[in-house]
Design a protein around this motif. Structure first.
Motif, short mmCIF file in Angstrom:
data_model
loop_
_atom_site.label_atom_id
_atom_site.label_comp_id
_atom_site.label_asym_id
_atom_site.label_seq_id
_atom_site.Cartn_x
_atom_site.Cartn_y
_atom_site.Cartn_z
N LYS A 183 33.54 46.61 37.94
CA LYS A 183 32.57 45.88 37.13
C LYS A 183 32.59 44.37 37.38
CE LYS A 183 35.76 45.41 33.19
NZ LYS A 183 35.99 45.69 31.78
N GLY A 184 33.62 43.86 38.09
CA GLY A 184 33.70 42.42 38.34
C GLY A 184 34.00 41.65 37.07
N PHE A 185 34.01 40.32 37.16
CA PHE A 185 34.29 39.50 35.98
C PHE A 185 33.81 38.07 36.21
CE2 PHE A 185 38.06 39.55 38.65
CZ PHE A 185 38.39 38.21 38.77
N ASP A 186 33.76 37.32 35.12
CA ASP A 186 33.37 35.90 35.17
C ASP A 186 34.64 35.09 35.47
OD1 ASP A 186 32.78 33.21 34.57
OD2 ASP A 186 31.14 33.84 33.26
N LEU A 187 34.74 34.57 36.70
CA LEU A 187 35.95 33.92 37.16
C LEU A 187 36.31 32.70 36.30
CD1 LEU A 187 38.19 33.83 39.26
CD2 LEU A 187 36.69 32.51 40.74
N GLN A 188 35.31 31.92 35.91
CA GLN A 188 35.60 30.71 35.13
C GLN A 188 36.18 31.05 33.76
OE1 GLN A 188 35.50 27.76 36.50
NE2 GLN A 188 34.79 28.75 38.38
N THR A 232 34.90 43.02 43.05
CA THR A 232 35.77 41.86 43.26
C THR A 232 36.39 41.93 44.66
OG1 THR A 232 36.28 41.78 40.90
CG2 THR A 232 37.77 40.61 42.39
N THR A 233 36.49 40.77 45.30
CA THR A 233 37.17 40.66 46.59
C THR A 233 38.20 39.53 46.52
OG1 THR A 233 35.20 41.39 47.79
CG2 THR A 233 36.90 40.27 49.07
N LEU A 234 39.45 39.84 46.88
CA LEU A 234 40.50 38.83 46.98
C LEU A 234 40.77 38.59 48.46
CD1 LEU A 234 43.07 40.14 44.31
CD2 LEU A 234 41.03 38.75 43.94
N ILE A 235 40.75 37.32 48.88
CA ILE A 235 41.01 36.95 50.28
C ILE A 235 42.23 36.03 50.30
CG2 ILE A 235 40.10 35.86 52.35
CD1 ILE A 235 37.30 36.46 51.32
N ILE A 236 43.27 36.46 51.00
CA ILE A 236 44.54 35.72 51.03
C ILE A 236 44.92 35.47 52.48
CG2 ILE A 236 46.98 35.79 50.38
CD1 ILE A 236 45.98 37.93 48.22
#
Length: 604
Positions: free
Chosen positions: A557-562, A596-600
Motif C-alpha cells: 500500500k506504500g506510505f507518506d514518507l514525510q 515501496t522501493t528501498l535503494i541502498i
C-alpha cells in the motif's frame, strides 16, 4: 608587472585543470577560495557551469562581465564560453556566430590549439542540415591543423570522429576499430581521464547500436562509468547507466533495463538537468508498459511530462536572463568605444603610479602570505578535530548497533519461549472453558470471535519471532542466509518473496559487513510483513564496481514518507543507522497505493 605574471600563472593552472578534467580541484579553486575573484576566474567559472549544463548561471555570469576591459585572450574565452552556453541551450545560430568570433580572437592571441578546437564545435553545429545547408569544411580544417600542431588530445578527438566517417568502407567494424585503437595510442602520450572515458563510452555505443555484442558493450560502458564516477561527472554517470540499461532493453530483458535506468535516474541533478531526466522517465514508462505494469508506466510518464514542463520553464528563465543581459552587452560595446577615446589619458596616469604600485604590491604580498599561513594552520587544526569527532561518532554508532543486536535476540527468545508458550496455554484453557459453557447459544459468537483473536495474535507473535530468529549467521555466508530469510518470510507470511543475487563467488566480505547487510534486509522484511499488506516482494543484491547495491521492493500500500519521518519509524531509523555505520547511501521511493522501493548503496 607582478600582477600580470600572477594572473598568467593562475590562468595556466586553470587551463591545465580543465584539460585533464580535474573538476574537484576546480571547484575548490574557483568557488571556495576568496582570493580568486578576477576576470579570468569569472570566465573559468562560466566554463565550469557549462561543463555541468548549469546554463542559467553561466548566462547570468557572462553577461554580468564588463567586456570593455578585456584583453584579446580574455575576449576569446568570453565568446567561446558564450557560444558553448548557446550551443547547449539549442540556439545554434547564435552559438556559431560566437564560435567564429572566438576563433578570430584566439588567432590574434596566437592560441592555435583553442582556435582549432572550435573547428570541431563548428563541425558539429554545421553537421545538422536544419542549421546549415552549405559545405561543411570544418572537420577537414580541424584534421589538417591537428596534424600540424601534433597535440595528442586533439588527435584523439580527430580519430574518434573519423571512426564514424567512411562513405566507401565495406567493413565498418575494421574501419571503426582501426581509428579507435589509434585514439587509444595517442591518449597514452597525454593521458586525460575524461577523454579516456569518452572513448570507452563510444566503443560501448558501437557494440550496442552498430554491432550488438552484449558483453563487449557492458565491458566498455563500465570502464567509462568508473572514470566518470571518480571525476564527479554525475550527468555522464547517469548517461552510462542509461545505456547499460539499453543493452538489456535490446535483449528484451525489461526488468533489468528498468533496474539500470532507475540507477541513471538517481544520478540526475534535478535542480537544472530536466531534459535528460524527462527522457529517462519516458523510457521507464515504456519499459513498464512492456511488462504490463501500467500503474508504474503512468507514474513515470507523468514524471516525464512534469520535467518537460520544468525544462520549458527553465528555458523561459534563461531567455529572460539573456534578454536583460544582452541589453547590458550593447551598453558595454558603447562604453568600449568611449574607453578607446580616453585611453591616451589613462596610459599617462599609469606611468606615474607604476613605482608606487610595485611597492604597494610587495607589502600586500608579504602580509597576504602571513595571513594565508595562519589560516592554513587554523584549517588543519579544525580538520583534525572534525576527524576525531567523526571517529568517536562512528564508534558510538557501532556500539549502539551491537547493543540493538543483543536486544533483538533477547526479545525474539522471549517472544518465542515465554509469550508464545503462554498463548498456547491460554488457548488450551479457553478451549476447555468453551466446552463447559457450550450450552448457552448466545455465547457462541463471542467465543468464536475471541478464539479467532487469540489465533491471529499468536500467529503475529510467531511470525515476528521466526523473522528475528532467522538472523542466525554463525556458520552461514551472506547469500545463503538471505536466501533462507526470504524463504522463511514466504513460508510464514502470505507474501511471495523473490531473491536475486548478482555477486560473483570471488568477492569476499568481512563478517561485520555481512552481518549489517543481513540485518538491513531483515529489518526491511519485518516492515513489509507488519505494514505493507503486499502480495509480492523482491530482494536484489548486486556488486557494481567498488560498491554493493541492494534494492528491496514490494507491491503493497506504500506510505507518506514525510509523515513517517515526522512521527519516527524505528525500522527505517535502524536501517539508516546501519547504512551510516557502513558509510553508505539510503534512498526510499514510495507513494500511497503504489508500493515501496528501498535503494541502498554501500562502498566496499
Amino acid at each position: 608587472m607582478f600582477i600580470s605574471l600572477g594572473a598568467f600563472a593562475q590562468t595556466q593552472k586553470i587551463d591545465e585543470l580543465f584539460r585533464y578534467s580535474k573538476f574537484k580541484k576546480l571547484d575548490t579553486l574557483l568557488f571556495q577560495s576568496k582570493a580568486n575573484q578576477g576576470l579570468d576566474v569569472k570566465l573559468a567559472k562560466a566554463k565550469y557551469f557549462n561543463s555541468f549544463k548549469r546554463l542559467k548561471e553561466s548566462f547570468a555570469l557572462l553577461f554580468d562581465i564588463d567586456t570593455t576591459a578585456m584583453s584579446t585572450n580574455q575576449k576569446a574565452h568570453y565568446h567561446d564560453n558564450l557560444a558553448s552556453a548557446y550551443h547547449l541551450n539549442g540556439n545554434f545560430d547564435r552559438a556559431a556566430a560566437h564560435y567564429i568570433t572566438a576563433q578570430n580572437y584566439y588567432k590574434d592571441a596566437g592560441d592555435l590549439l583553442s582556435y582549432n578546437s572550435l573547428n570541431m564545435d563548428l563541425y558539429y553545429i554545421m553537421f545538422d542540415p536544419d542549421v546549415y545547408n552549405g559545405n561543411n569544411s570544418y572537420l577537414k580544417a580541424y584534421h589538417e591543423l591537428a596534424l600540424e600542431l601534433n597535440d595528442p588530445l586533439q588527435l584523439v578527438d580527430l580519430e574518434t570522429e573519423l571512426a564514424y566517417v567512411c562513405k566507401t568502407c565495406t567493413d565498418t567494424t575494421d574501419h571503426f576499430l582501426k581509428h579507435i585503437d589509434k585514439a587509444y595510442d595517442y591518449l597514452k602520450l597525454d593521458p586525460s581521464p575524461q577523454e579516456l572515458s569518452s572513448i570507452h563510452f563510444i566503443k560501448g555505443m558501437y557494440y550496442t547500436n552498430q554491432k550488438f555484442l552484449k558483453d563487449s558493450a557492458e565491458y566498455y560502458f563500465k570502464k567509462s562509468l568508473q572514470i566518470d564516477e571518480s571525476l564527479g561527472l554525475t550527468h555522464k554517470v547517469a548517461m552510462v547507466y542509461f545505456y547499460i540499461g539499453d543493452v538489456s532493453r535490446i535483449e528484451g530483458n525489461y526488468s533489468k533495463a528498468i533496474y539500470w535506468t532507475k540507477k541513471a535516474n538517481s544520478y540526475r541533478n534535478l535542480n537544472y538537468d530536466y531534459d535528460l531526466t524527462a527522457f529517462i522517465n519516458e523510457t521507464l514508462a515504456e519499459d513498464y508498459k512492456q511488462i504490463n505494469q501500467l500503474d508504474s508506466a503512468y507514474f513515470y510518464l507523468s514524471e516525464s511530462l512534469r520535467f518537460r514542463d520544468s525544462l520549458n520553464y527553465q528555458k523561459q528563465n534563461i531567455n529572460l536572463t539573456r534578454y536583460e543581459a544582452e541589453k547590458k552587452e550593447r551598453e558595454n560595446l558603447r562604453l568600449e568605444q568611449e574607453n578607446k577615446q580616453n585611453q591616451t589619458y589613462i596610459l599617462g596616469s599609469l606611468g606615474a603610479l607604476g613605482l608606487l604600485m610595485i611597492l604597494s604590491v610587495s607589502v600586500y604580498i608579504n602580509s597576504k602570505r602571513k595571513r594565508l599561513l595562519i589560516e592554513k594552520d587554523k584549517a588543519l587544526q579544525i580538520k583534525g578535530i572534525e576527524n576525531e569527532l567523526k571517529k568517536q561518532q562512528l564508534k558510538a554508532l557501532d556500539a549502539l548497533v551491537m547493543g540493538q543486536e543483543k536486544e533483538r535476540m533477547r526479545i525474539a527468545s522471549d517472544l518465542h519461549d515465554n509469550i508464545g508458550s503462554n498463548f498456547v496455554a491460554m488457548t488450551a484453557y479457553f478451549e476447555q472453558l468453551k466446552k463447559e459453557l457450550k450450552s448457552k447459544p448466545e455465547s457462541s459468537s463471542i467465543f468464536n470471535r475471541t478464539q479467532q483473536l487469540l489465533d491471529d495474535t499468536y500467529q503475529d507473535i510467531r511470525s515476528i519471532a521466526h523473522l528475528k530468529h532467522s538472523g542466525q549467521m554463525k556458520d552461514r555466508d551472506l547469500i545463503p542466509a538471505l536466501e533462507k530469510l526470504t524463504k522463511n518470510v514466504s513460508s510464514f507470511s502470505k507474501i511471495e518473496v523473490e531473491f536475486n543475487s548478482f555477486i560473483g563467488h570471488e568477492l569476499e566480505l568481512n563478517d561485520h559487513l555481512e552481518l549489517n547487510i543481513f540485518r538491513i534486509v531483515q529489518e526491511a522484511m519485518a516492515n513489509i510483513v507488519k505494514h505493507s499488506k503486499a502480495k509480492t516482494a523482491s530482494v536484489s543484491i548486486t556488486n557494481i564496481e567498488s560498491s554493493l547495491n541492494i534494492i528491496i521492493e514490494d507491491d503493497g500500500k506504500g506510505f507518506d514518507l514525510q509523515k513517517v519521518k515526522a512521527k519516527g519509524s524505528l525500522g527505517l531509523e535502524g536501517i539508516q543507522q546501519r547504512v551510516d555505520l557502513l558509510r553508505g547511501d539510503f534512498k526510499i521511493d514510495t507513494k500511497k497505493g503504489r508500493g515501496t522501493t528501498l535503494i541502498i548503496d554501500i562502498p566496499l
